[in-house]
Scaffold this active site. Structure first.
Site, PDB file in Angstrom:
ATOM      1  N   TYR A  32      46.856 -29.625  31.401  1.00 35.40           N
ATOM      2  CA  TYR A  32      48.315 -29.609  31.594  1.00 35.40           C
ATOM      3  C   TYR A  32      48.665 -29.904  33.049  1.00 35.40           C
ATOM      4  O   TYR A  32      49.454 -30.813  33.350  1.00 35.40           O
ATOM      5  CB  TYR A  32      48.905 -28.250  31.172  1.00 35.40           C
ATOM      6  CG  TYR A  32      50.312 -28.019  31.701  1.00 35.40           C
ATOM      7  CD1 TYR A  32      51.385 -28.780  31.247  1.00 35.40           C
ATOM      8  CD2 TYR A  32      50.567 -27.054  32.690  1.00 35.40           C
ATOM      9  CE1 TYR A  32      52.678 -28.590  31.748  1.00 35.40           C
ATOM     10  CE2 TYR A  32      51.843 -26.853  33.201  1.00 35.40           C
ATOM     11  CZ  TYR A  32      52.894 -27.625  32.727  1.00 35.40           C
ATOM     12  OH  TYR A  32      54.162 -27.440  33.234  1.00 35.40           O
ATOM     13  N   LYS A  46      50.619 -33.121  34.806  1.00 29.76           N
ATOM     14  CA  LYS A  46      51.855 -33.004  35.588  1.00 29.76           C
ATOM     15  C   LYS A  46      51.628 -33.557  37.002  1.00 29.76           C
ATOM     16  O   LYS A  46      52.499 -34.236  37.569  1.00 29.76           O
ATOM     17  CB  LYS A  46      52.330 -31.548  35.665  1.00 29.76           C
ATOM     18  CG  LYS A  46      52.848 -30.963  34.360  1.00 29.76           C
ATOM     19  CD  LYS A  46      54.106 -31.620  33.816  1.00 29.76           C
ATOM     20  CE  LYS A  46      55.343 -31.330  34.633  1.00 29.76           C
ATOM     21  NZ  LYS A  46      56.575 -31.867  33.964  1.00 29.76           N
ATOM     22  N   THR A  89      55.900 -28.602  38.190  1.00 26.83           N
ATOM     23  CA  THR A  89      55.422 -27.219  38.170  1.00 26.83           C
ATOM     24  C   THR A  89      54.603 -26.877  39.414  1.00 26.83           C
ATOM     25  O   THR A  89      53.990 -27.765  40.018  1.00 26.83           O
ATOM     26  CB  THR A  89      54.544 -27.015  36.916  1.00 26.83           C
ATOM     27  OG1 THR A  89      53.887 -25.758  36.998  1.00 26.83           O
ATOM     28  CG2 THR A  89      53.474 -28.090  36.782  1.00 26.83           C
ATOM     29  N   ASP A  90      54.538 -25.593  39.734  1.00 27.89           N
ATOM     30  CA  ASP A  90      53.678 -25.157  40.850  1.00 27.89           C
ATOM     31  C   ASP A  90      52.189 -25.274  40.509  1.00 27.89           C
ATOM     32  O   ASP A  90      51.340 -25.215  41.397  1.00 27.89           O
ATOM     33  CB  ASP A  90      54.014 -23.709  41.257  1.00 27.89           C
ATOM     34  CG  ASP A  90      53.829 -22.686  40.146  1.00 27.89           C
ATOM     35  OD1 ASP A  90      53.495 -23.064  39.014  1.00 27.89           O
ATOM     36  OD2 ASP A  90      54.030 -21.469  40.418  1.00 27.89           O
ATOM     37  N   GLU A  91      51.879 -25.439  39.207  1.00 31.65           N
ATOM     38  CA  GLU A  91      50.460 -25.471  38.816  1.00 31.65           C
ATOM     39  C   GLU A  91      49.719 -26.683  39.374  1.00 31.65           C
ATOM     40  O   GLU A  91      48.492 -26.704  39.399  1.00 31.65           O
ATOM     41  CB  GLU A  91      50.324 -25.431  37.289  1.00 31.65           C
ATOM     42  CG  GLU A  91      50.924 -24.173  36.716  1.00 31.65           C
ATOM     43  CD  GLU A  91      50.446 -23.845  35.302  1.00 31.65           C
ATOM     44  OE1 GLU A  91      49.479 -24.445  34.829  1.00 31.65           O
ATOM     45  OE2 GLU A  91      51.070 -22.967  34.688  1.00 31.65           O
TER      46      GLU A  91
HETATM   47  P1  NAD Z   1      59.296 -26.637  26.521  1.00 33.84           P
HETATM   48  O1  NAD Z   1      57.941 -26.860  25.956  1.00 33.84           O
HETATM   49  O2  NAD Z   1      60.057 -25.415  26.157  1.00 33.84           O
HETATM   50  O3  NAD Z   1      60.240 -27.883  26.143  1.00 33.84           O
HETATM   51  C1  NAD Z   1      59.797 -29.198  26.233  1.00 33.84           C
HETATM   52  C2  NAD Z   1      60.803 -30.093  25.530  1.00 33.84           C
HETATM   53  O4  NAD Z   1      60.326 -31.452  25.650  1.00 33.84           O
HETATM   54  C3  NAD Z   1      60.948 -29.797  24.045  1.00 33.84           C
HETATM   55  O5  NAD Z   1      62.312 -29.809  23.675  1.00 33.84           O
HETATM   56  C4  NAD Z   1      60.211 -30.947  23.369  1.00 33.84           C
HETATM   57  O6  NAD Z   1      60.731 -31.296  22.086  1.00 33.84           O
HETATM   58  C5  NAD Z   1      60.402 -32.072  24.378  1.00 33.84           C
HETATM   59  N1  NAD Z   1      59.338 -33.071  24.297  1.00 33.84           N
HETATM   60  C6  NAD Z   1      57.995 -32.851  24.308  1.00 33.84           C
HETATM   61  N2  NAD Z   1      57.337 -34.024  24.166  1.00 33.84           N
HETATM   62  C7  NAD Z   1      58.279 -34.996  24.096  1.00 33.84           C
HETATM   63  C8  NAD Z   1      58.230 -36.404  23.953  1.00 33.84           C
HETATM   64  N3  NAD Z   1      57.062 -37.050  23.830  1.00 33.84           N
HETATM   65  N4  NAD Z   1      59.387 -37.106  23.938  1.00 33.84           N
HETATM   66  C9  NAD Z   1      60.590 -36.460  24.054  1.00 33.84           C
HETATM   67  N5  NAD Z   1      60.694 -35.118  24.151  1.00 33.84           N
HETATM   68  C10 NAD Z   1      59.549 -34.393  24.170  1.00 33.84           C
HETATM   69  O7  NAD Z   1      59.118 -26.760  28.092  1.00 33.84           O
HETATM   70  P2  NAD Z   1      59.843 -25.970  29.280  1.00 33.84           P
HETATM   71  O8  NAD Z   1      59.121 -24.718  29.526  1.00 33.84           O
HETATM   72  O9  NAD Z   1      61.284 -25.957  29.031  1.00 33.84           O
HETATM   73  O10 NAD Z   1      59.515 -26.950  30.505  1.00 33.84           O
HETATM   74  C11 NAD Z   1      60.373 -28.044  30.795  1.00 33.84           C
HETATM   75  C12 NAD Z   1      59.818 -28.783  32.005  1.00 33.84           C
HETATM   76  O11 NAD Z   1      59.767 -27.907  33.127  1.00 33.84           O
HETATM   77  C13 NAD Z   1      58.411 -29.321  31.806  1.00 33.84           C
HETATM   78  O12 NAD Z   1      58.329 -30.576  32.433  1.00 33.84           O
HETATM   79  C14 NAD Z   1      57.531 -28.305  32.514  1.00 33.84           C
HETATM   80  O13 NAD Z   1      56.360 -28.923  33.008  1.00 33.84           O
HETATM   81  C15 NAD Z   1      58.439 -27.868  33.644  1.00 33.84           C
HETATM   82  N6  NAD Z   1      58.218 -26.506  34.141  1.00 33.84           N
HETATM   83  C16 NAD Z   1      58.178 -25.441  33.274  1.00 33.84           C
HETATM   84  C17 NAD Z   1      58.036 -24.146  33.794  1.00 33.84           C
HETATM   85  C18 NAD Z   1      58.005 -22.936  32.886  1.00 33.84           C
HETATM   86  O14 NAD Z   1      57.729 -21.836  33.346  1.00 33.84           O
HETATM   87  N7  NAD Z   1      58.309 -23.066  31.596  1.00 33.84           N
HETATM   88  C19 NAD Z   1      57.901 -23.952  35.166  1.00 33.84           C
HETATM   89  C20 NAD Z   1      57.930 -25.063  36.011  1.00 33.84           C
HETATM   90  C21 NAD Z   1      58.103 -26.328  35.486  1.00 33.84           C
HETATM   91  O1  DAU Z   2      53.726 -21.863  36.804  1.00 31.69           O
HETATM   92  C1  DAU Z   2      54.566 -22.671  36.020  1.00 31.69           C
HETATM   93  C2  DAU Z   2      53.995 -22.800  34.634  1.00 31.69           C
HETATM   94  O2  DAU Z   2      54.198 -21.539  33.992  1.00 31.69           O
HETATM   95  C3  DAU Z   2      54.639 -23.920  33.820  1.00 31.69           C
HETATM   96  O3  DAU Z   2      54.350 -25.153  34.427  1.00 31.69           O
HETATM   97  C4  DAU Z   2      54.110 -23.919  32.381  1.00 31.69           C
HETATM   98  O4  DAU Z   2      54.787 -24.911  31.612  1.00 31.69           O
HETATM   99  C5  DAU Z   2      54.353 -22.551  31.781  1.00 31.69           C
HETATM  100  O5  DAU Z   2      53.792 -22.500  30.486  1.00 31.69           O
HETATM  101  C6  DAU Z   2      53.732 -21.462  32.659  1.00 31.69           C
HETATM  102  O6  DAU Z   2      52.287 -21.533  32.634  1.00 31.69           O
HETATM  103  P1  DAU Z   2      51.372 -20.220  32.538  1.00 31.69           P
HETATM  104  O7  DAU Z   2      50.069 -20.582  31.981  1.00 31.69           O
HETATM  105  O8  DAU Z   2      51.405 -19.452  33.825  1.00 31.69           O
HETATM  106  O9  DAU Z   2      52.266 -19.365  31.459  1.00 31.69           O
HETATM  107  P2  DAU Z   2      51.833 -18.489  30.183  1.00 31.69           P
HETATM  108  O10 DAU Z   2      53.059 -17.771  29.738  1.00 31.69           O
HETATM  109  O11 DAU Z   2      51.075 -19.284  29.185  1.00 31.69           O
HETATM  110  O12 DAU Z   2      50.845 -17.429  30.809  1.00 31.69           O
HETATM  111  C7  DAU Z   2      51.258 -16.556  31.865  1.00 31.69           C
HETATM  112  C8  DAU Z   2      50.062 -15.696  32.240  1.00 31.69           C
HETATM  113  O13 DAU Z   2      49.766 -14.803  31.152  1.00 31.69           O
HETATM  114  C9  DAU Z   2      48.791 -16.483  32.478  1.00 31.69           C
HETATM  115  O14 DAU Z   2      48.053 -15.857  33.513  1.00 31.69           O
HETATM  116  C10 DAU Z   2      48.029 -16.381  31.158  1.00 31.69           C
HETATM  117  C11 DAU Z   2      48.430 -15.010  30.645  1.00 31.69           C
HETATM  118  N1  DAU Z   2      48.509 -14.863  29.173  1.00 31.69           N
HETATM  119  C12 DAU Z   2      49.221 -15.793  28.462  1.00 31.69           C
HETATM  120  C13 DAU Z   2      49.336 -15.693  27.094  1.00 31.69           C
HETATM  121  C14 DAU Z   2      50.089 -16.731  26.306  1.00 31.69           C
HETATM  122  C15 DAU Z   2      47.927 -13.776  28.547  1.00 31.69           C
HETATM  123  O15 DAU Z   2      47.315 -12.896  29.221  1.00 31.69           O
HETATM  124  N2  DAU Z   2      48.044 -13.673  27.194  1.00 31.69           N
HETATM  125  C16 DAU Z   2      48.710 -14.577  26.442  1.00 31.69           C
HETATM  126  O16 DAU Z   2      48.751 -14.440  25.183  1.00 31.69           O
END
Ligand code: NAD
Ligand code: DAU
Length: 351
Positions: A157, A161, A132-134
């Site tokens: 988190y 990562k 992730t970019d975080e």
């Molecule tokens: P998600 O939470 O939707 O899915 C995570 C999956 O991992 C689920 O299917 C869950 O059952 C599985 N999982 C969790 N713990 C596990 C364990 N201990 N063993 C096996 N499986 C397990 O997540 P996502 O949003 O699809 O993100 C997927 C990946 O991409 C993550 O590594 C996240 O850090 C990365 N990522 C997400 C975003 C985003 O915006 N969602 C952006 C950049 C990177």
């Molecule tokens: O940048 C990549 C990341 O983006 C991934 O690595 C993470 O897995 C993914 O969850 C996401 O993280 P964020 O914290 O940016 O996403 P989230 O949707 O939780 O929140 C987006 C923005 O909105 C953040 O600034 C927090 C705000 N927010 C979020 C929720 C859930 C609110 O204002 N209200 C809310 O209820």
């Protein structure tokens, strides 16, 4: 070419899009989806490919070292795309341990298992860690994250990562493991668990419930349609240079409040509501602890070296996303019942 590819976290949001792409695009590959099915994992995301002859699901927890080692003892694996993770920042603030165990220890379990199976014979092998970019921390009003930006994670988190990224690179430098890493910005699209901003807000708009905006809604995220991320993952898995890192982003920065106002106007139009109805649900709540102000990715490396670019404009991507959630209300109902309801009440009770 026949290859066995293990995709972890394939029942989650991004993982399910990656599985679908690989199962359909590479009929010669054996695709194994390894997922523990936590609250975020949902096999309903994959009903269209579950019977494909080149697809197999294994329910397994990456924290379980013995189970992972047994699998790698029995099953030759050519490539690993590692997406399994605890992914929600707010949950990491409330309960960090699961993030340490899955994101750090779970990743090391996979690294060790791959190293033991491949035994230094890395021809045709690849360990791809999706991150992730975080990990780069928080930007002010100017600037972007580059691949060389120093790590500065600020939530449990992102720290977990960042730690896993360091370990993956360490296994490359120390043992020669053929790794590649990508760091991507915020994804949106179908099948995202409604704890994240966009699906949570759509769900609340549909049900005329308050839309919780943290702080003043001025935090900025860089949004990318999930299928564009899956395409980038495909490209990096096949063409990315071993040992390299690629940033992936949408070049699409939005203040949370502006994004939610846009979403409200789309929902009002699609639900034939008076203009302003959904925006009336916006409710400012207590800010997230340590809330990162701004993320913005510079994705020139992947564009110049691998020719990847986002294909969708945000307006089009949001329309598709809203359409998907509106026409999959049963999916939404099922994932918002049970465990998620308890989580929702505990997270937002004091905000
Ligand atoms: P998600 O939470 O939707 O899915 C995570 C999956 O991992 C689920 O299917 C869950 O059952 C599985 N999982 C969790 N713990 C596990 C364990 N201990 N063993 C096996 N499986 C397990 O997540 P996502 O949003 O699809 O993100 C997927 C990946 O991409 C993550 O590594 C996240 O850090 C990365 N990522 C997400 C975003 C985003 O915006 N969602 C952006 C950049 C990177
Ligand atoms: O940048 C990549 C990341 O983006 C991934 O690595 C993470 O897995 C993914 O969850 C996401 O993280 P964020 O914290 O940016 O996403 P989230 O949707 O939780 O929140 C987006 C923005 O909105 C953040 O600034 C927090 C705000 N927010 C979020 C929720 C859930 C609110 O204002 N209200 C809310 O209820």
């Amino acid at each position: 070419m026949k290859r066995t590819v293990l995709i972890t976290g394939g029942a989650g949001f991004i993982g399910s899009h990656v599985i679908r792409l690989f199962v359909n695009k590479y009929p010669d590959y054996q695709i194994i989806n390894l997922d523990a099915l936590t609250y975020a994992g949902n096999l309903e995301n994959l009903t269209d490919v579950e019977k494909a002859p080149n697809y197999r699901f294994i329910r397994m927890d990456i924290r379980n070292k013995e189970a992972i080692n047994d699998l790698f003892d029995q099953q030759p694996i050519d490539g690993i795309l590692h997406l399994a993770a605890e992914s929600h920042v707010d949950r990491s603030i409330a309960e960090p341990m699961a993030f340490i165990e899955t994101n750090i220890i779970g990743t090391v379990n996979l690294l060790n298992a791959a190293r033991n199976q491949w035994k230094g014979n890395y021809e045709g092998k690849r360990f791809y860690h999706i991150s992730t970019d975080e990990v780069y921390g928080s930007l002010g009003e100017e600037g972007h994250f580059y691949e060389i930006t120093s790590y500065d994670p600020r939530s449990p988190y992102s720290a977990s990562k960042a730690s896993s990224d360091h370990l993956v690179r360490a296994y490359h430098h120390t043992y020669g493991l053929p790794i590649v890493i990508t760091n991507c910005s915020n994804n949106y699209g179908p099948n995202q668990f409604p704890e994240k901003l966009i699906p949570l807000s759509i769900h609340n708009m549909v049900n005329m419930k308050p839309i919780p905006i943290y702080g003043k809604g001025e935090n900025i995220r860089d949004w990318l349609y999930v299928e564009d991320h899956a395409r980038a993952i495909d490209l990096v898995f096949h063409k990315g240079m071993i040992g390299e890192t690629y940033n992936i982003g949408g070049h699409n920065e939005w203040k949370n409040i502006d994004l939610i106002r846009l979403l409200c106007s789309i929902l009002d139009r699609k639900l034939n509501r008076d203009s302003g109805t959904s925006a009336g649900l916006i409710t400012y709540v207590t800010d997230r602890a340590g809330h990162d102000l701004r993320y913005a990715i510079d994705a020139s490396k992947i564009r110049q070296e691998l020719g990847w670019e986002p294909s969708l404009q945000f307006a089009e991507g949001l329309e598709k996303t809203v359409d998907w959630y509106l026409s999959n209300s049963e999916w939404m109902e099922r994932v918002t019942s049970g465990e998620y309801q308890t989580y929702y009440e505990s997270m937002y009770r004091n905000r």
